[in-house]
Structure formats: C-alpha cells, structure tokens
Design an enzyme around this catalytic site. Structure first.
Site, PDB file in Angstrom:
ATOM      1  N   TRP A  31       0.849  -1.183   0.000  1.00  0.00           N
ATOM      2  CA  TRP A  31       0.000   0.000   0.000  1.00  0.00           C
ATOM      3  C   TRP A  31       0.885   1.233   0.000  1.00  0.00           C
ATOM      4  CZ3 TRP A  31      -5.001   0.123  -0.993  1.00  0.00           C
ATOM      5  CH2 TRP A  31      -5.717   1.289  -0.730  1.00  0.00           C
ATOM      6  N   SER A  65       0.395  -1.979   5.718  1.00  0.00           N
ATOM      7  CA  SER A  65       1.206  -1.859   6.937  1.00  0.00           C
ATOM      8  C   SER A  65       0.680  -2.728   8.073  1.00  0.00           C
ATOM      9  CB  SER A  65       1.279  -0.394   7.379  1.00  0.00           C
ATOM     10  OG  SER A  65       2.051   0.335   6.451  1.00  0.00           O
ATOM     11  N   THR A  95     -10.388   9.770   8.828  1.00  0.00           N
ATOM     12  CA  THR A  95     -10.857   9.019   9.991  1.00  0.00           C
ATOM     13  C   THR A  95      -9.659   8.714  10.892  1.00  0.00           C
ATOM     14  OG1 THR A  95     -10.508   6.846   8.988  1.00  0.00           O
ATOM     15  CG2 THR A  95     -12.626   7.942   8.546  1.00  0.00           C
ATOM     16  N   HIS A  97      -8.393   5.786  11.432  1.00  0.00           N
ATOM     17  CA  HIS A  97      -7.816   4.482  11.108  1.00  0.00           C
ATOM     18  C   HIS A  97      -6.319   4.446  11.337  1.00  0.00           C
ATOM     19  CE1 HIS A  97      -6.227   6.188   7.409  1.00  0.00           C
ATOM     20  NE2 HIS A  97      -5.590   5.051   7.213  1.00  0.00           N
ATOM     21  N   PHE A 122      10.994  -1.172  13.302  1.00  0.00           N
ATOM     22  CA  PHE A 122       9.807  -0.424  12.899  1.00  0.00           C
ATOM     23  C   PHE A 122      10.225   0.679  11.929  1.00  0.00           C
ATOM     24  CE2 PHE A 122       6.705   3.025  13.607  1.00  0.00           C
ATOM     25  CZ  PHE A 122       5.498   2.347  13.497  1.00  0.00           C
ATOM     26  N   ARG A 136      10.166  11.980   3.557  1.00  0.00           N
ATOM     27  CA  ARG A 136      10.852  11.057   4.479  1.00  0.00           C
ATOM     28  C   ARG A 136      11.190   9.715   3.826  1.00  0.00           C
ATOM     29  NH1 ARG A 136       8.044  14.787   6.676  1.00  0.00           N
ATOM     30  NH2 ARG A 136       8.472  15.610   8.766  1.00  0.00           N
TER      31      ARG A 136
END
Length: 165
Positions: A31, A65, A95, A97, A122, A136
């Site tokens: 994604w 993710s 939202t 999420h 991570f 980034r």
C-alpha cells in the site's frame, strides 16, 4: 528531535559490526508503493553499503502496513534470519484508522522482536499527508529506510557485544 528537524539518512557509523555473514529480511507493505519502494531501496542500499551481501537480503511483500507484523513474525521465526526490517507508511486520513493501525503495528513489531529475541525494526512512516511521506522516503528529510537498516545493523552489534555471539 522531530524528523522535520533531522535528516533520517544522517547517522553515526562508528563501531558498526561486520555484517557480511548476517542475513536480513525486509518486509515491505505494498500500500502506497510509491513511498514503500523508496523505503526499500534506501534500506537495501544501506545494508549493502555497510557490508551485507546481496544474497543475504531477502524481501517479502505484504498488502499493507497492518500485515507487517505477521510478515515480520514469519521471517523472525527463521533461525537463519538475524534481523527483520518492516517498512510501510500509514498516512493520516479523514478518519482515525491511522491511529489504530499505527498502534497495532508498533505493538506487534515490538512483540515479534521480543518473542524471537532478534531485532525487528519499525520502519513505518506515520505522516499527515503524502508530501510528508515523500519527504521522508528519499526527499528533503532523507529516507526512513536508511535509518531502519542502520538501526538493524546497530542492534545486531549490540546483541553481539552483550551476548558475545
């Protein structure tokens, strides 16, 4: 220091361990691939730059993710993998999420690392918008993939120092 004030691709390299015999897994969320592919390129190139052999870097793709935790666990349970790098991006939307996903992935990655006693890094961006994500992932703030890879290398070095592997 926030990443808005720091370049993610600038880090200290003093005392890095020899990683030529270490095997790394990089788990990449599909994604937002325009961002995650850049994160992968940064992580892969950083590992090569600091001594990893191309044959010792394996890649696994997951849909998003949220699935990084399971993909990381499958790699972490392999005895031949020394460190796992999880790369993804969750962009804040209309939202909440992103709050749920970011928390679940961070906790999941931590749990996998502790369960298998090896670094599971991570490398997930949590920006407010696509511009920040691009900044980034090779843009003006460097590449979180670079940072994630060097973190894996440093954690292997620390583990070797403490446990005399």
């Amino acid at each position: 220091m926030s990443s808005a004030d720091k370049n993610l691709s600038v880090f200290t390299t003093e005392g890095l361990p020899d990683i030529s015999n270490k095997k790394f897994a990089i788990v990449v969320a599909e994604w937002n691939s325009e961002v995650t592919e850049k994160l992968f390129e940064g992580a892969y190139q950083t590992l090569i730059t600091y001594g990893a052999l191309p044959a010792n870097i394996v890649r696994g793709n997951v849909p998003g993710s949220f699935e990084l935790t399971m993909g990381s666990q499958w790699f972490a349970q392999r005895a031949d993998i020394d460190a796992v790098i999880a790369l993804g991006v969750v962009i804040q939307g209309e939202t909440k999420h992103n709050d749920y996903i970011n928390h679940a992935v961070a906790q999941g990655i931590t749990n996998v690392s502790l369960k298998y006693d090896k670094p599971v890094i991570f490398g997930v961006l949590t920006p407010n918008n696509m511009e920040q994500a691009l900044d980034r992932s090779g843009g003006v703030h460097g590449n979180k993939g670079d940072e994630a890879a060097i973190t894996a290398v440093k954690m292997i070095g620390l583990k070797n120092l403490i446990l005399n592997d």
